[in-house]
Scaffold this motif. Structure first.
Motif, mmCIF file in Angstrom:
data_model
loop_
_atom_site.group_PDB
_atom_site.id
_atom_site.type_symbol
_atom_site.label_atom_id
_atom_site.label_comp_id
_atom_site.label_asym_id
_atom_site.label_seq_id
_atom_site.Cartn_x
_atom_site.Cartn_y
_atom_site.Cartn_z
ATOM 1 N N HIS A 196 0.811 -1.210 0.056
ATOM 2 C CA HIS A 196 -0.113 -0.365 0.316
ATOM 3 C C HIS A 196 0.555 1.407 -0.151
ATOM 4 O O HIS A 196 2.255 1.067 0.544
ATOM 5 C CB HIS A 196 -1.301 0.230 1.431
ATOM 6 N N VAL A 197 0.374 2.217 -0.612
ATOM 7 C CA VAL A 197 0.688 3.269 -0.765
ATOM 8 C C VAL A 197 0.870 4.801 0.360
ATOM 9 O O VAL A 197 -0.478 4.512 0.877
ATOM 10 C CB VAL A 197 1.027 4.550 -1.756
ATOM 11 N N ASP A 198 1.778 4.660 1.716
ATOM 12 C CA ASP A 198 1.133 5.486 2.650
ATOM 13 C C ASP A 198 1.663 6.458 3.131
ATOM 14 O O ASP A 198 2.700 7.023 2.400
ATOM 15 C CB ASP A 198 1.090 4.136 3.837
ATOM 16 N N ALA A 199 1.351 7.037 4.366
ATOM 17 C CA ALA A 199 1.980 8.765 4.460
ATOM 18 C C ALA A 199 3.297 8.477 4.491
ATOM 19 O O ALA A 199 4.004 9.121 4.458
ATOM 20 C CB ALA A 199 1.801 9.104 5.303
ATOM 21 N N THR A 200 3.759 7.252 5.500
ATOM 22 C CA THR A 200 5.584 7.049 5.624
ATOM 23 C C THR A 200 6.384 6.962 4.472
ATOM 24 O O THR A 200 6.704 7.021 4.161
ATOM 25 C CB THR A 200 5.894 5.637 6.412
ATOM 26 N N LEU A 201 5.115 6.178 3.019
ATOM 27 C CA LEU A 201 6.154 5.921 1.902
ATOM 28 C C LEU A 201 6.104 6.796 1.148
ATOM 29 O O LEU A 201 7.105 7.406 0.681
ATOM 30 C CB LEU A 201 5.423 5.073 1.328
ATOM 31 N N GLU A 202 5.000 7.695 1.139
ATOM 32 C CA GLU A 202 4.870 9.329 0.836
ATOM 33 C C GLU A 202 6.045 10.169 0.478
ATOM 34 O O GLU A 202 7.025 10.708 0.572
ATOM 35 C CB GLU A 202 3.780 9.594 0.919
ATOM 36 N N ALA A 203 6.521 10.130 2.755
ATOM 37 C CA ALA A 203 7.547 10.854 3.314
ATOM 38 C C ALA A 203 8.558 11.099 3.145
ATOM 39 O O ALA A 203 9.847 11.674 3.085
ATOM 40 C CB ALA A 203 7.035 10.859 4.595
ATOM 41 N N MET A 204 9.019 9.008 2.154
ATOM 42 C CA MET A 204 9.925 8.729 2.175
ATOM 43 C C MET A 204 11.123 9.161 0.690
ATOM 44 O O MET A 204 11.649 8.964 0.486
ATOM 45 C CB MET A 204 10.165 7.419 2.556
ATOM 46 N N ALA A 205 10.386 9.748 -0.071
ATOM 47 C CA ALA A 205 10.172 10.210 -1.116
ATOM 48 C C ALA A 205 10.410 10.882 -1.224
ATOM 49 O O ALA A 205 9.792 12.090 -1.374
ATOM 50 C CB ALA A 205 9.294 9.683 -2.136
ATOM 51 N N GLY A 206 11.848 11.482 -1.898
ATOM 52 C CA GLY A 206 11.966 12.681 -2.222
ATOM 53 C C GLY A 206 11.737 13.611 -3.339
ATOM 54 O O GLY A 206 11.941 12.192 -4.695
ATOM 55 N N GLY A 216 12.484 12.746 -9.619
ATOM 56 C CA GLY A 216 12.545 12.541 -8.257
ATOM 57 C C GLY A 216 11.606 10.722 -7.916
ATOM 58 O O GLY A 216 10.732 10.569 -9.057
ATOM 59 N N MET A 217 11.698 10.592 -6.368
ATOM 60 C CA MET A 217 10.711 9.375 -6.203
ATOM 61 C C MET A 217 9.780 9.993 -5.396
ATOM 62 O O MET A 217 8.909 9.511 -5.612
ATOM 63 C CB MET A 217 11.292 8.360 -4.923
ATOM 64 N N ALA A 218 9.190 11.532 -4.945
ATOM 65 C CA ALA A 218 8.211 11.624 -5.634
ATOM 66 C C ALA A 218 6.871 11.504 -6.018
ATOM 67 O O ALA A 218 5.424 11.047 -6.031
ATOM 68 C CB ALA A 218 7.873 13.571 -4.624
ATOM 69 N N THR A 219 7.151 12.115 -7.688
ATOM 70 C CA THR A 219 6.191 12.002 -9.202
ATOM 71 C C THR A 219 6.197 10.180 -8.567
ATOM 72 O O THR A 219 5.146 9.896 -9.195
ATOM 73 C CB THR A 219 6.685 12.650 -9.886
ATOM 74 N N LYS A 220 7.043 9.316 -8.937
ATOM 75 C CA LYS A 220 6.844 7.779 -8.708
ATOM 76 C C LYS A 220 5.720 6.976 -7.876
ATOM 77 O O LYS A 220 4.846 6.902 -8.255
ATOM 78 C CB LYS A 220 8.655 7.271 -8.882
ATOM 79 N N ILE A 221 6.144 7.926 -6.911
ATOM 80 C CA ILE A 221 4.710 7.134 -5.766
ATOM 81 C C ILE A 221 3.052 7.890 -6.398
ATOM 82 O O ILE A 221 2.433 6.982 -6.206
ATOM 83 C CB ILE A 221 5.188 8.066 -4.404
ATOM 84 N N GLN A 222 3.336 8.729 -6.812
ATOM 85 C CA GLN A 222 1.615 9.255 -7.779
ATOM 86 C C GLN A 222 1.823 8.513 -8.687
ATOM 87 O O GLN A 222 0.706 8.808 -8.578
ATOM 88 C CB GLN A 222 2.601 11.207 -7.941
ATOM 89 N N ALA A 223 2.802 7.861 -9.485
ATOM 90 C CA ALA A 223 2.222 7.804 -10.633
ATOM 91 C C ALA A 223 2.119 5.972 -9.875
ATOM 92 O O ALA A 223 1.070 5.547 -10.683
ATOM 93 C CB ALA A 223 3.697 7.263 -10.948
ATOM 94 N N ALA A 224 2.560 5.090 -8.721
ATOM 95 C CA ALA A 224 2.421 4.255 -8.130
ATOM 96 C C ALA A 224 0.812 4.825 -8.423
ATOM 97 O O ALA A 224 0.237 2.939 -8.054
ATOM 98 C CB ALA A 224 3.502 3.548 -7.566
ATOM 99 N N LYS A 225 0.498 5.669 -7.320
ATOM 100 C CA LYS A 225 -0.921 5.010 -6.907
ATOM 101 C C LYS A 225 -2.301 4.975 -8.011
ATOM 102 O O LYS A 225 -3.291 4.401 -8.093
ATOM 103 C CB LYS A 225 -0.779 7.115 -6.220
ATOM 104 N N ILE A 226 -1.602 5.918 -9.299
ATOM 105 C CA ILE A 226 -2.560 6.214 -10.103
ATOM 106 C C ILE A 226 -2.709 4.320 -10.799
ATOM 107 O O ILE A 226 -3.446 4.027 -11.096
ATOM 108 C CB ILE A 226 -1.682 7.059 -11.770
ATOM 109 N N ALA A 227 -1.253 3.675 -11.236
ATOM 110 C CA ALA A 227 -1.093 2.449 -10.990
ATOM 111 C C ALA A 227 -2.383 1.580 -10.797
ATOM 112 O O ALA A 227 -3.358 0.795 -11.193
ATOM 113 C CB ALA A 227 0.522 1.562 -11.485
ATOM 114 N N ILE A 228 -1.398 1.475 -9.261
ATOM 115 C CA ILE A 228 -1.763 0.697 -8.263
ATOM 116 C C ILE A 228 -3.752 0.290 -8.043
ATOM 117 O O ILE A 228 -4.700 -0.304 -8.573
ATOM 118 C CB ILE A 228 -2.106 1.258 -6.583
#
Ligand code: GLU
Length: 358
Positions: A196-206, A216-228
Protein backbone atom coordinates in the motif's frame (compact mmCIF):
# COMPACT_ATOMS: atom_id res chain seq x y z
CA UNK A 1 4.74 -14.13 -5.36
CA UNK A 2 6.25 -11.87 -8.04
CA UNK A 3 6.03 -14.69 -10.47
CA UNK A 4 2.35 -15.15 -9.69
CA UNK A 5 1.56 -11.45 -10.21
CA UNK A 6 3.56 -11.12 -13.42
CA UNK A 7 2.87 -14.46 -15.08
CA UNK A 8 0.19 -13.29 -17.54
CA UNK A 9 1.76 -9.99 -18.48
CA UNK A 10 1.38 -9.21 -22.15
CA UNK A 11 1.05 -5.45 -22.59
CA UNK A 12 3.84 -3.47 -20.92
CA UNK A 13 4.38 0.27 -20.64
CA UNK A 14 8.07 1.05 -20.13
CA UNK A 15 9.11 4.53 -19.01
CA UNK A 16 12.67 5.69 -19.57
CA UNK A 17 13.76 8.70 -17.52
CA UNK A 18 16.14 11.37 -18.79
CA UNK A 19 18.89 10.13 -16.46
CA UNK A 20 18.92 6.64 -17.97
CA UNK A 21 19.15 7.71 -21.59
CA UNK A 22 21.55 10.65 -21.41
CA UNK A 23 25.28 10.75 -20.60
CA UNK A 24 27.14 13.07 -18.23
CA UNK A 25 27.07 15.88 -20.81
CA UNK A 26 23.25 15.51 -20.97
CA UNK A 27 23.31 14.20 -24.51
CA UNK A 28 21.47 11.04 -25.57
CA UNK A 29 23.80 8.18 -24.67
CA UNK A 30 23.98 5.87 -27.74
CA UNK A 31 25.31 2.79 -25.92
CA UNK A 32 22.76 3.03 -23.18
CA UNK A 33 19.90 3.65 -25.63
CA UNK A 34 21.01 0.70 -27.69
CA UNK A 35 20.99 -1.73 -24.78
CA UNK A 36 17.53 -0.49 -23.70
CA UNK A 37 16.09 -0.76 -27.20
CA UNK A 38 17.59 -4.27 -27.47
CA UNK A 39 15.74 -5.23 -24.29
CA UNK A 40 12.48 -3.79 -25.57
CA UNK A 41 12.93 -5.54 -28.92
CA UNK A 42 13.48 -8.84 -27.08
CA UNK A 43 10.15 -8.42 -25.26
CA UNK A 44 8.44 -7.62 -28.53
CA UNK A 45 9.99 -10.69 -30.12
CA UNK A 46 8.81 -12.77 -27.19
CA UNK A 47 5.29 -11.77 -28.26
CA UNK A 48 4.65 -9.04 -25.70
CA UNK A 49 3.32 -5.60 -26.59
CA UNK A 50 5.50 -2.68 -25.58
CA UNK A 51 4.61 0.99 -25.30
CA UNK A 52 7.56 3.22 -24.57
CA UNK A 53 7.22 6.49 -22.67
CA UNK A 54 10.43 8.42 -23.06
CA UNK A 55 11.80 11.53 -21.44
CA UNK A 56 14.91 13.28 -22.63
CA UNK A 57 13.56 15.72 -25.21
CA UNK A 58 14.32 18.78 -23.11
CA UNK A 59 17.71 17.33 -22.14
CA UNK A 60 18.65 16.57 -25.75
CA UNK A 61 17.51 20.05 -26.81
CA UNK A 62 19.58 21.66 -24.07
CA UNK A 63 22.65 19.83 -25.33
CA UNK A 64 21.99 20.81 -28.93
CA UNK A 65 21.43 24.46 -27.98
CA UNK A 66 24.49 24.55 -25.73
CA UNK A 67 22.64 25.11 -22.45
CA UNK A 68 23.88 23.43 -19.30
CA UNK A 69 21.04 24.43 -17.00
CA UNK A 70 17.39 23.54 -17.46
CA UNK A 71 15.75 26.82 -18.58
CA UNK A 72 13.23 28.34 -16.18
CA UNK A 73 11.10 30.08 -18.82
CA UNK A 74 8.32 28.08 -20.44
CA UNK A 75 9.11 29.33 -23.96
CA UNK A 76 12.76 28.26 -23.59
CA UNK A 77 11.72 24.82 -22.34
CA UNK A 78 9.33 24.48 -25.27
CA UNK A 79 12.11 25.42 -27.69
CA UNK A 80 14.47 22.86 -26.11
CA UNK A 81 11.78 20.18 -26.27
CA UNK A 82 11.04 20.87 -29.94
CA UNK A 83 14.73 20.66 -30.88
CA UNK A 84 15.38 17.64 -28.69
CA UNK A 85 12.28 15.57 -29.47
CA UNK A 86 13.07 15.10 -33.16
CA UNK A 87 16.70 14.23 -32.34
CA UNK A 88 15.54 11.69 -29.82
CA UNK A 89 13.09 10.11 -32.27
CA UNK A 90 15.73 9.91 -34.99
CA UNK A 91 17.89 7.86 -32.61
CA UNK A 92 15.04 5.56 -31.54
CA UNK A 93 13.89 5.00 -35.10
CA UNK A 94 17.38 3.94 -36.18
CA UNK A 95 17.86 1.67 -33.20
CA UNK A 96 14.49 -0.07 -33.56
CA UNK A 97 15.12 -0.53 -37.28
CA UNK A 98 18.23 -2.56 -36.38
CA UNK A 99 15.87 -5.03 -34.75
CA UNK A 100 13.49 -4.86 -37.73
CA UNK A 101 10.91 -3.03 -35.67
CA UNK A 102 8.90 0.01 -36.61
CA UNK A 103 8.44 2.73 -34.03
CA UNK A 104 5.93 5.58 -34.03
CA UNK A 105 5.99 8.95 -32.31
CA UNK A 106 2.92 9.85 -30.26
CA UNK A 107 2.99 13.23 -28.51
CA UNK A 108 0.22 13.83 -26.00
CA UNK A 109 -1.15 16.81 -24.12
CA UNK A 110 -3.38 16.71 -21.07
CA UNK A 111 -6.42 17.82 -23.11
CA UNK A 112 -6.03 14.82 -25.43
CA UNK A 113 -6.83 12.51 -22.55
CA UNK A 114 -9.23 14.71 -20.55
CA UNK A 115 -11.98 14.95 -23.13
CA UNK A 116 -13.74 11.58 -23.21
CA UNK A 117 -13.99 11.26 -27.00
CA UNK A 118 -10.37 12.24 -27.45
CA UNK A 119 -9.43 9.83 -24.65
CA UNK A 120 -11.01 6.92 -26.50
CA UNK A 121 -9.52 8.15 -29.73
CA UNK A 122 -5.99 8.15 -28.25
CA UNK A 123 -6.56 4.63 -26.90
CA UNK A 124 -7.70 3.42 -30.32
CA UNK A 125 -4.66 4.89 -32.02
CA UNK A 126 -2.30 3.20 -29.54
CA UNK A 127 -4.08 -0.15 -29.68
CA UNK A 128 -4.03 -0.03 -33.48
CA UNK A 129 -0.27 0.57 -33.47
CA UNK A 130 0.20 -2.38 -31.10
CA UNK A 131 -1.88 -4.62 -33.33
CA UNK A 132 0.41 -3.72 -36.21
CA UNK A 133 3.39 -4.71 -34.01
CA UNK A 134 4.65 -1.11 -33.98
CA UNK A 135 6.34 0.28 -30.85
CA UNK A 136 4.59 3.54 -29.89
CA UNK A 137 7.04 6.03 -28.38
CA UNK A 138 5.19 8.53 -26.26
CA UNK A 139 6.23 11.83 -24.75
CA UNK A 140 4.33 14.88 -23.63
CA UNK A 141 3.97 17.42 -26.43
CA UNK A 142 6.20 19.82 -24.52
CA UNK A 143 6.60 22.22 -27.43
CA UNK A 144 2.98 23.35 -27.05
CA UNK A 145 1.68 22.28 -23.66
CA UNK A 146 1.54 25.02 -21.06
CA UNK A 147 2.50 24.93 -17.40
CA UNK A 148 -0.74 24.65 -15.46
CA UNK A 149 -2.23 22.11 -17.80
CA UNK A 150 0.76 19.86 -18.26
CA UNK A 151 0.93 16.22 -17.21
CA UNK A 152 4.03 17.71 -15.62
CA UNK A 153 6.25 14.70 -15.48
CA UNK A 154 6.65 11.51 -17.41
CA UNK A 155 6.25 9.23 -14.39
CA UNK A 156 2.68 10.45 -14.20
CA UNK A 157 2.30 10.36 -17.98
CA UNK A 158 3.46 6.73 -18.07
CA UNK A 159 0.95 5.76 -15.36
CA UNK A 160 -1.82 7.54 -17.25
CA UNK A 161 -0.88 5.78 -20.48
CA UNK A 162 -0.89 2.43 -18.64
CA UNK A 163 -4.31 3.27 -17.19
CA UNK A 164 -5.62 4.46 -20.57
CA UNK A 165 -4.76 1.28 -22.47
CA UNK A 166 -4.95 -0.49 -19.94
CA UNK A 167 -1.57 -2.23 -19.65
CA UNK A 168 -0.78 -5.37 -17.65
CA UNK A 169 2.43 -3.90 -16.21
CA UNK A 170 4.15 -0.54 -15.87
CA UNK A 171 7.94 -0.48 -15.59
CA UNK A 172 9.67 2.78 -14.68
CA UNK A 173 13.38 2.53 -15.41
CA UNK A 174 15.42 5.11 -13.58
CA UNK A 175 18.92 5.83 -12.27
CA UNK A 176 18.43 4.13 -8.89
CA UNK A 177 17.71 0.49 -8.08
CA UNK A 178 14.18 1.05 -6.79
CA UNK A 179 12.48 2.68 -3.79
CA UNK A 180 15.23 3.02 -1.23
CA UNK A 181 14.78 3.10 2.52
CA UNK A 182 17.29 5.35 4.37
CA UNK A 183 18.36 7.02 1.12
CA UNK A 184 21.54 9.07 1.64
CA UNK A 185 22.31 7.36 4.99
CA UNK A 186 24.93 4.73 5.74
CA UNK A 187 22.49 1.80 5.57
CA UNK A 188 20.34 2.28 2.46
CA UNK A 189 18.25 -0.72 1.37
CA UNK A 190 15.90 -1.38 -1.51
CA UNK A 191 12.27 -1.95 -0.65
CA UNK A 192 11.38 -5.02 -2.75
CA UNK A 193 7.61 -4.93 -2.27
CA UNK A 194 5.06 -2.20 -1.59
CA UNK A 195 1.57 -3.40 -0.72
CA UNK A 196 0.00 0.00 0.00
CA UNK A 197 1.20 3.52 -0.62
CA UNK A 198 0.89 5.10 2.82
CA UNK A 199 2.00 8.36 4.43
CA UNK A 200 5.34 6.85 5.61
CA UNK A 201 6.24 5.85 2.08
CA UNK A 202 5.20 9.23 0.71
CA UNK A 203 7.30 11.00 3.33
CA UNK A 204 10.30 8.89 2.32
CA UNK A 205 10.12 9.89 -1.33
CA UNK A 206 12.00 13.05 -2.19
CA UNK A 207 12.22 15.12 -5.39
CA UNK A 208 15.25 15.43 -7.68
CA UNK A 209 18.31 17.68 -7.74
CA UNK A 210 19.20 16.82 -11.35
CA UNK A 211 19.64 19.66 -13.83
CA UNK A 212 17.73 17.86 -16.60
CA UNK A 213 15.25 15.55 -14.88
CA UNK A 214 11.88 16.45 -13.41
CA UNK A 215 10.53 14.00 -10.90
CA UNK A 216 12.62 12.03 -8.42
CA UNK A 217 10.80 9.56 -6.18
CA UNK A 218 7.91 11.86 -5.28
CA UNK A 219 6.42 11.76 -8.77
CA UNK A 220 6.99 7.99 -8.93
CA UNK A 221 4.85 7.54 -5.83
CA UNK A 222 2.08 9.59 -7.42
CA UNK A 223 2.39 7.46 -10.55
CA UNK A 224 2.26 4.34 -8.38
CA UNK A 225 -1.05 5.43 -6.89
CA UNK A 226 -2.59 5.75 -10.37
CA UNK A 227 -1.23 2.39 -11.52
CA UNK A 228 -2.23 0.51 -8.37
CA UNK A 229 -5.79 1.83 -8.39
CA UNK A 230 -6.03 0.99 -12.09
CA UNK A 231 -5.18 -2.60 -11.14
CA UNK A 232 -1.76 -2.46 -12.80
CA UNK A 233 1.42 -3.66 -11.06
CA UNK A 234 4.35 -1.23 -11.21
CA UNK A 235 8.05 -2.01 -11.00
CA UNK A 236 10.59 0.76 -10.42
CA UNK A 237 14.08 -0.46 -11.26
CA UNK A 238 17.47 0.59 -12.60
CA UNK A 239 17.64 1.29 -16.33
CA UNK A 240 21.39 0.78 -16.27
CA UNK A 241 21.29 -2.92 -15.35
CA UNK A 242 21.65 -5.49 -18.08
CA UNK A 243 18.51 -7.49 -18.96
CA UNK A 244 16.50 -5.78 -16.32
CA UNK A 245 13.24 -6.01 -18.31
CA UNK A 246 13.52 -9.74 -18.93
CA UNK A 247 14.31 -10.30 -15.27
CA UNK A 248 11.33 -8.26 -14.16
CA UNK A 249 8.94 -10.04 -16.49
CA UNK A 250 10.24 -13.44 -15.35
CA UNK A 251 9.30 -12.45 -11.82
CA UNK A 252 12.87 -12.24 -10.50
CA UNK A 253 13.43 -9.90 -7.58
CA UNK A 254 14.43 -6.66 -9.24
CA UNK A 255 13.75 -3.14 -8.00
CA UNK A 256 10.52 -2.36 -6.17
CA UNK A 257 7.21 -4.02 -7.07
CA UNK A 258 4.02 -2.14 -6.19
CA UNK A 259 1.11 -4.54 -5.88
CA UNK A 260 -2.03 -3.70 -7.86
CA UNK A 261 -5.34 -3.10 -6.15
CA UNK A 262 -7.48 -6.21 -6.80
CA UNK A 263 -10.52 -3.96 -7.35
CA UNK A 264 -9.44 -2.48 -10.66
CA UNK A 265 -11.44 0.63 -11.58
CA UNK A 266 -13.37 0.23 -14.84
CA UNK A 267 -12.36 2.37 -17.85
CA UNK A 268 -14.82 5.24 -17.36
CA UNK A 269 -14.07 5.41 -13.65
CA UNK A 270 -10.35 5.53 -14.37
CA UNK A 271 -11.04 8.42 -16.71
CA UNK A 272 -13.01 10.25 -13.98
CA UNK A 273 -10.39 9.57 -11.31
CA UNK A 274 -7.13 10.37 -13.06
CA UNK A 275 -7.49 12.37 -16.25
CA UNK A 276 -8.79 15.75 -15.08
CA UNK A 277 -7.54 18.96 -13.57
CA UNK A 278 -10.88 19.72 -11.85
CA UNK A 279 -11.90 23.38 -11.85
CA UNK A 280 -13.98 23.05 -8.71
CA UNK A 281 -14.56 21.26 -5.43
CA UNK A 282 -17.53 20.35 -3.27
CA UNK A 283 -16.89 20.25 0.47
CA UNK A 284 -19.21 17.77 2.15
CA UNK A 285 -20.12 17.13 5.79
CA UNK A 286 -19.10 14.00 7.71
CA UNK A 287 -22.43 12.26 7.16
CA UNK A 288 -22.20 12.68 3.40
CA UNK A 289 -18.55 11.58 3.42
CA UNK A 290 -19.52 8.39 5.20
CA UNK A 291 -22.46 7.78 2.87
CA UNK A 292 -20.20 8.17 -0.18
CA UNK A 293 -17.19 6.29 1.14
CA UNK A 294 -18.75 3.47 3.09
CA UNK A 295 -22.29 3.05 1.86
CA UNK A 296 -21.90 3.49 -1.89
CA UNK A 297 -24.43 6.35 -2.00
CA UNK A 298 -24.77 9.31 -4.37
CA UNK A 299 -24.18 12.89 -3.20
CA UNK A 300 -27.40 14.77 -2.37
CA UNK A 301 -27.75 18.55 -1.86
CA UNK A 302 -28.07 18.58 1.97
CA UNK A 303 -24.58 17.02 2.38
CA UNK A 304 -22.83 19.88 0.58
CA UNK A 305 -21.34 22.40 3.01
CA UNK A 306 -19.81 24.65 0.36
CA UNK A 307 -18.66 24.82 -3.20
CA UNK A 308 -15.41 26.22 -4.55
CA UNK A 309 -14.34 27.20 -8.07
CA UNK A 310 -16.36 27.73 -11.20
CA UNK A 311 -17.64 24.77 -13.23
CA UNK A 312 -20.43 23.67 -15.53
CA UNK A 313 -22.87 20.81 -15.09
CA UNK A 314 -21.12 17.68 -16.44
CA UNK A 315 -17.62 18.70 -15.23
CA UNK A 316 -15.50 16.51 -12.97
CA UNK A 317 -15.09 18.03 -9.48
CA UNK A 318 -13.10 17.14 -6.39
CA UNK A 319 -15.07 15.91 -3.38
CA UNK A 320 -13.42 17.03 -0.16
CA UNK A 321 -14.23 16.65 3.52
CA UNK A 322 -14.51 19.65 5.82
CA UNK A 323 -10.73 19.51 6.50
CA UNK A 324 -10.14 19.97 2.79
CA UNK A 325 -8.94 16.40 2.19
CA UNK A 326 -9.95 15.17 -1.26
CA UNK A 327 -11.41 11.68 -0.89
CA UNK A 328 -13.36 11.26 -4.13
CA UNK A 329 -13.97 12.66 -7.61
CA UNK A 330 -17.09 12.72 -9.65
CA UNK A 331 -19.10 14.29 -12.43
CA UNK A 332 -21.30 17.02 -11.00
CA UNK A 333 -24.70 17.32 -12.68
CA UNK A 334 -25.10 21.00 -11.77
CA UNK A 335 -23.01 24.12 -12.31
CA UNK A 336 -21.22 25.86 -9.45
CA UNK A 337 -23.69 28.72 -9.83
CA UNK A 338 -26.70 26.44 -9.40
CA UNK A 339 -25.11 24.86 -6.33
CA UNK A 340 -24.18 28.21 -4.79
CA UNK A 341 -27.76 29.46 -5.29
CA UNK A 342 -28.94 26.49 -3.18
CA UNK A 343 -31.95 25.99 -5.38
CA UNK A 344 -31.39 22.39 -6.29
CA UNK A 345 -34.08 19.79 -6.58
CA UNK A 346 -33.58 16.97 -4.04
CA UNK A 347 -31.89 14.70 -6.51
CA UNK A 348 -28.34 13.44 -6.92
CA UNK A 349 -25.76 16.17 -7.43
CA UNK A 350 -23.09 13.56 -8.13
CA UNK A 351 -24.58 10.22 -9.09
CA UNK A 352 -22.94 7.09 -7.72
CA UNK A 353 -22.21 5.80 -11.23
CA UNK A 354 -20.21 8.97 -11.89
CA UNK A 355 -18.22 8.92 -8.67
CA UNK A 356 -14.90 7.37 -7.67
CA UNK A 357 -13.72 7.08 -4.07
CA UNK A 358 -9.96 7.59 -4.17
N1 GLU B 1 8.80 15.50 -21.32
C1 GLU B 1 10.08 15.87 -20.73
C2 GLU B 1 11.21 15.63 -21.71
O1 GLU B 1 11.07 14.90 -22.67
C3 GLU B 1 10.42 15.04 -19.54
C4 GLU B 1 9.50 15.08 -18.39
C5 GLU B 1 10.03 14.07 -17.34
O2 GLU B 1 11.11 13.57 -17.46
O3 GLU B 1 9.30 13.78 -16.40
O4 GLU B 1 12.29 16.15 -21.52
Amino acid sequence: MRHEILKNVNRIVVKLGTGVITDSSKQPDPAQLEQLVAQIAARQQAGQEIVLVTSGAVGAGMGALGLNKRPAELADLQACAAVGQSRLMAIYENLFARFHLISAQVLLTHEDLEDHDRHLNARNALVTLLRKRVVPIINENDAVSCTELKFGDNDRLSALVASLLPADLLVILTTVDGMIRNFGCSNPEIIPLVEHVDATLEAMAGGTKSSTAVGGMATKIQAAKIAIRSGIPLVIASGRKKNVLARIVKGEVEGTLFLPNPNRLRGRKRWIAFFHHPAGALFVDDGAKRALREKGKSLLPPGIARCEGSFQGGDVVRLCDLDGMEFARGICDFSSQQIASRQLPRIEVVHRDNLVVL
